[in-house]
Every structure is written in C-alpha cells, then in structure tokens.
Scaffold this motif. Sequence first.
Motif, PDB file in Angstrom:
ATOM      1  N   ARG A  45      40.967  32.021  38.860  1.00 41.87           N
ATOM      2  CA  ARG A  45      42.104  31.952  39.785  1.00 41.87           C
ATOM      3  C   ARG A  45      41.715  31.943  41.264  1.00 41.87           C
ATOM      4  NH1 ARG A  45      45.608  36.485  39.586  1.00 41.87           N
ATOM      5  NH2 ARG A  45      47.122  35.266  40.745  1.00 41.87           N
ATOM      6  N   THR A  70      46.473  42.130  50.098  1.00 41.17           N
ATOM      7  CA  THR A  70      46.516  41.958  48.633  1.00 41.17           C
ATOM      8  C   THR A  70      46.032  40.537  48.351  1.00 41.17           C
ATOM      9  OG1 THR A  70      48.773  41.067  48.514  1.00 41.17           O
ATOM     10  CG2 THR A  70      48.546  43.457  48.318  1.00 41.17           C
ATOM     11  N   GLY A  71      45.384  40.357  47.199  1.00 44.40           N
ATOM     12  CA  GLY A  71      44.968  39.030  46.745  1.00 44.40           C
ATOM     13  C   GLY A  71      44.231  38.227  47.805  1.00 44.40           C
ATOM     14  N   THR A 129      44.165  45.368  47.623  1.00 42.28           N
ATOM     15  CA  THR A 129      44.741  45.624  46.299  1.00 42.28           C
ATOM     16  C   THR A 129      44.849  44.317  45.524  1.00 42.28           C
ATOM     17  OG1 THR A 129      46.025  47.509  47.139  1.00 42.28           O
ATOM     18  CG2 THR A 129      46.743  46.545  45.055  1.00 42.28           C
ATOM     19  N   CYS A 130      44.276  44.316  44.325  1.00 41.96           N
ATOM     20  CA  CYS A 130      44.339  43.136  43.460  1.00 41.96           C
ATOM     21  C   CYS A 130      44.720  43.579  42.060  1.00 41.96           C
ATOM     22  CB  CYS A 130      42.971  42.454  43.393  1.00 41.96           C
ATOM     23  SG  CYS A 130      42.472  41.707  44.947  1.00 41.96           S
ATOM     24  N   ARG A 131      45.120  42.609  41.252  1.00 44.81           N
ATOM     25  CA  ARG A 131      45.459  42.945  39.869  1.00 44.81           C
ATOM     26  C   ARG A 131      44.207  43.365  39.097  1.00 44.81           C
ATOM     27  NH1 ARG A 131      49.840  38.463  37.860  1.00 44.81           N
ATOM     28  NH2 ARG A 131      51.102  38.437  39.748  1.00 44.81           N
ATOM     29  N   THR A 158      45.419  47.161  40.133  1.00 44.23           N
ATOM     30  CA  THR A 158      46.681  47.640  39.550  1.00 44.23           C
ATOM     31  C   THR A 158      46.822  47.337  38.061  1.00 44.23           C
ATOM     32  OG1 THR A 158      47.670  45.592  40.345  1.00 44.23           O
ATOM     33  CG2 THR A 158      48.015  47.558  41.693  1.00 44.23           C
ATOM     34  N   ARG A 159      46.068  46.353  37.561  1.00 45.13           N
ATOM     35  CA  ARG A 159      46.279  45.998  36.150  1.00 45.13           C
ATOM     36  C   ARG A 159      44.998  46.037  35.322  1.00 45.13           C
ATOM     37  NH1 ARG A 159      51.111  41.465  36.345  1.00 45.13           N
ATOM     38  NH2 ARG A 159      51.991  42.186  38.308  1.00 45.13           N
ATOM     39  N   ARG A 173      48.629  50.731  43.618  1.00 49.92           N
ATOM     40  CA  ARG A 173      49.016  49.944  44.795  1.00 49.92           C
ATOM     41  C   ARG A 173      48.707  50.776  46.037  1.00 49.92           C
ATOM     42  NH1 ARG A 173      54.923  47.254  43.758  1.00 49.92           N
ATOM     43  NH2 ARG A 173      54.263  45.697  42.238  1.00 49.92           N
ATOM     44  N   THR A 221      50.269  50.942  48.711  1.00 50.62           N
ATOM     45  CA  THR A 221      51.513  51.539  49.222  1.00 50.62           C
ATOM     46  C   THR A 221      51.751  52.904  48.556  1.00 50.62           C
ATOM     47  OG1 THR A 221      52.526  50.067  47.606  1.00 50.62           O
ATOM     48  CG2 THR A 221      52.753  49.458  49.916  1.00 50.62           C
ATOM     49  N   ASN A 252      51.251  39.462  49.559  1.00 51.01           N
ATOM     50  CA  ASN A 252      52.462  38.821  49.045  1.00 51.01           C
ATOM     51  C   ASN A 252      53.699  39.409  49.740  1.00 51.01           C
ATOM     52  OD1 ASN A 252      53.599  41.041  47.441  1.00 51.01           O
ATOM     53  ND2 ASN A 252      51.747  40.788  46.216  1.00 51.01           N
ATOM     54  N   ALA A 273      56.581  40.883  48.897  1.00 53.07           N
ATOM     55  CA  ALA A 273      57.106  42.226  48.586  1.00 53.07           C
ATOM     56  C   ALA A 273      56.216  43.302  49.206  1.00 53.07           C
ATOM     57  CB  ALA A 273      57.180  42.407  47.076  1.00 53.07           C
ATOM     58  N   PHE A 274      54.918  43.075  49.128  1.00 52.81           N
ATOM     59  CA  PHE A 274      53.940  44.014  49.705  1.00 52.81           C
ATOM     60  C   PHE A 274      54.109  44.091  51.226  1.00 52.81           C
ATOM     61  CE2 PHE A 274      49.743  43.934  51.836  1.00 52.81           C
ATOM     62  CZ  PHE A 274      49.301  45.216  51.567  1.00 52.81           C
ATOM     63  N   GLU A 324      57.286  46.024  52.094  1.00 57.07           N
ATOM     64  CA  GLU A 324      57.209  47.450  51.793  1.00 57.07           C
ATOM     65  C   GLU A 324      56.332  48.175  52.812  1.00 57.07           C
ATOM     66  OE1 GLU A 324      56.755  48.039  47.549  1.00 57.07           O
ATOM     67  OE2 GLU A 324      56.141  50.118  47.917  1.00 57.07           O
TER      68      GLU A 324
HETATM   69  P1  A2P Z   1      51.061  44.898  40.751  1.00 56.37           P
HETATM   70  O1  A2P Z   1      50.055  44.464  39.755  1.00 56.37           O
HETATM   71  O2  A2P Z   1      51.500  46.330  40.550  1.00 56.37           O
HETATM   72  O3  A2P Z   1      52.223  43.967  40.902  1.00 56.37           O
HETATM   73  P2  A2P Z   1      50.015  39.234  43.261  1.00 56.37           P
HETATM   74  O4  A2P Z   1      48.807  38.706  42.516  1.00 56.37           O
HETATM   75  O5  A2P Z   1      51.257  39.300  42.449  1.00 56.37           O
HETATM   76  O6  A2P Z   1      50.229  38.603  44.607  1.00 56.37           O
HETATM   77  O7  A2P Z   1      49.665  40.764  43.568  1.00 56.37           O
HETATM   78  C1  A2P Z   1      48.482  41.151  44.192  1.00 56.37           C
HETATM   79  C2  A2P Z   1      48.418  42.659  44.224  1.00 56.37           C
HETATM   80  O8  A2P Z   1      49.467  43.162  45.071  1.00 56.37           O
HETATM   81  C3  A2P Z   1      48.651  43.263  42.845  1.00 56.37           C
HETATM   82  O9  A2P Z   1      47.690  44.282  42.644  1.00 56.37           O
HETATM   83  C4  A2P Z   1      50.065  43.811  42.941  1.00 56.37           C
HETATM   84  O10 A2P Z   1      50.288  44.958  42.169  1.00 56.37           O
HETATM   85  C5  A2P Z   1      50.151  44.194  44.400  1.00 56.37           C
HETATM   86  N1  A2P Z   1      51.535  44.273  44.859  1.00 56.37           N
HETATM   87  C6  A2P Z   1      52.562  43.461  44.565  1.00 56.37           C
HETATM   88  N2  A2P Z   1      53.694  43.855  45.174  1.00 56.37           N
HETATM   89  C7  A2P Z   1      53.381  44.954  45.871  1.00 56.37           C
HETATM   90  C8  A2P Z   1      54.116  45.850  46.706  1.00 56.37           C
HETATM   91  N3  A2P Z   1      55.412  45.678  46.946  1.00 56.37           N
HETATM   92  N4  A2P Z   1      53.444  46.873  47.262  1.00 56.37           N
HETATM   93  C9  A2P Z   1      52.135  47.053  47.000  1.00 56.37           C
HETATM   94  N5  A2P Z   1      51.393  46.261  46.242  1.00 56.37           N
HETATM   95  C10 A2P Z   1      52.003  45.229  45.675  1.00 56.37           C
END
Ligand code: A2P
Length: 279
Positions: free
Chosen positions: A30, A134-135, A162-164, A204-205, A213, A215, A244, A246-247, A250
């Motif tokens: 990816r 993130t990502g 922060t990544c999955r 996170t996954r 996360r 946050t 992303n 939402a991140f 927040e």
């Molecule tokens: P999560 O796995 O809990 O959704 P994406 O690949 O979807 O863009 O996400 C990249 C990383 O950002 C993932 O680890 C995801 O965690 C995390 N993430 C997504 N939304 C939020 C958020 N609102 N606050 C913090 N981390 C987030």
Amino acid sequence: QTPVTTAPAAKAPKLPNTETVTEVKHYTDRLFSFKCTRPASLRFRSGEFVMIGLMGDVNPKTGKQVPLLRAYSIASPSWDEELEFYSIKVQDGPLTSKLQHIKVGDEIFLKPKPVGTLVHDALIPGKRMWFFATGTGFAPFASLLREPQTYEDYDEIIITHTCRQADELIYGRNIIESLKEDELLNEVIGEGFWKKIKYYPTTTREESAKMGRITDLINSGEAYKDLGVEPLCPQNDRAMICGNLAFNLELKDMLEAAGLEEGANSKPAQYVVEKAFLD
Ligand code: A2P
C-alpha cells in the motif's frame, strides 16, 4: 477505386513541466516513495506541497487525454537537489493505480507552484514542536525533519506517527534513522542535533511496541508520560498536523481546548493543519 485515408495514430500530447523519476522504493503493498529531478526554477519551503501526476487514459467519449493531478507534499527538504514524494497505492485510485507502477526514467508531470500551511512561517516562536502524522501524512515532516530551521527554531521536536500496521511505519523510521548520518544537518546544526528529536510511532490494528491512536494516548496522558513532557500549552508548544480528515479534526479540537490557536502564512499562530493526500 476509392482512396483509403487513414487518420494518423492519436499521439499523447506532451505535457509541459515534466520531470524524470530517479528512484522508486516500495515499502508495503500500500505504500511507496519515489524521487524525481527538480526543476531549476522550483523554490519551495520545507513542508509545502505541489501538484503532480500522470497523463490519464483516453476518454472514449472525447478521444482526449487529460492529465491526472493531485496535491502531494514534498517529502524532501528545500535544499535537496531532487524531489521526493511518499504515496499510498490505491488499486482503483485514478492516479495512484498508475503512479505505483512508475519506474526510474519515466516522466511525471509536476506543476512548479508550491503552496501549503505546514511551514515555519505560519507559526510564532515556541520551545517545543509537535509533528502529528497518520499514514502518508508523514511526508511533509520527512521534509521538515531534514530542514535545519526546525532545529534552529526549537529546543525539542516530537514526531508522532500513527498507522494501522507496523510495516507502515518503515518509511518514517528510515527517515528518523537517516538523520544521524545527515552530513548537512550535522555540519549546520552540530553533531548530536538529532538528540532533540523524540520519535513516537504507534499502531492501531497490529501489535507493536506502542499501540493506540495518538489522540487517545494524549487524552489519557500516556503519551506525555512516555515522552517525559508536560501537557500541551500555548506558551511552549507549537504543532503541525497532517493526516486523515477525522484525525485532523479531532486533534485540532484537542489543541484548541489546550489553548493553541490555528496559524496561517498571513497570520502566524501556534498550530497548523493540512490533510494528507488520498487517492
Ligand atoms: P484506526 O485504525 O483506529 O482507524 P487511515 O489508514 O484510515 O488513514 O488511518 C491511519 C491511522 O490513523 C490509523 O492508525 C487510524 O486508526 C488512525 N486514525 C483514524 N482516525 C483517527 C482519529 N480520528 N484520531 C486518531 N487517529 C485516527
């Protein structure tokens, strides 16, 4: 006999502003990064983005090809001879489904008009800089972490990513590790400059050294404890956010609640935010 006239084969129009790919690295199925030549006229500030792309398919209705362009943060620092980009691969994404197949020697389109808010100019002076990613939102920080001004302006730099999954952290980790050997930074900023950096990767996954996360880790106070720092405050802390949507939203709320104000090029303040590119 009727003369047969054949239409000349449709030629792909040559794009203006093309640059040549000089390196491609794949990290996961990816994620990949690539480098290309830098137009001599291009000046940018570390943290900015440009529009890049490829020629799209022929539109069957119009018979025309249109360039596919997207905003990409420049991941290399402003002083670098080449340009680097960090990208996601989306199998049905209009651009990245093609871009992921580029090879050294290929040409890509690059509009040499850099813009963006993740720049030092959009922040007022502070003590500690937080880079929140993130990502592929790590990309502008890959640039800023190799920018001498980052270390001139701040006593401490915290980069959170922060990544999955754990392997999605590889690109960022490689950049952090490369800083120790960075000749320019060692020369300009002084040996050991990289000790100012605190790197805080989380997943996170998938299991890794630190899960969750960023946050949540900040809200619970765990991140402060791990990093050995005081909670975010408007006097000392400055922040840049890139991830992303939402991140971004927040974290923006969290920074505002801590008393930090959003800055812009025209009105510098305490934090800035930008959405990471998604195909
Ligand atoms: P999560 O796995 O809990 O959704 P994406 O690949 O979807 O863009 O996400 C990249 C990383 O950002 C993932 O680890 C995801 O965690 C995390 N993430 C997504 N939304 C939020 C958020 N609102 N606050 C913090 N981390 C987030």
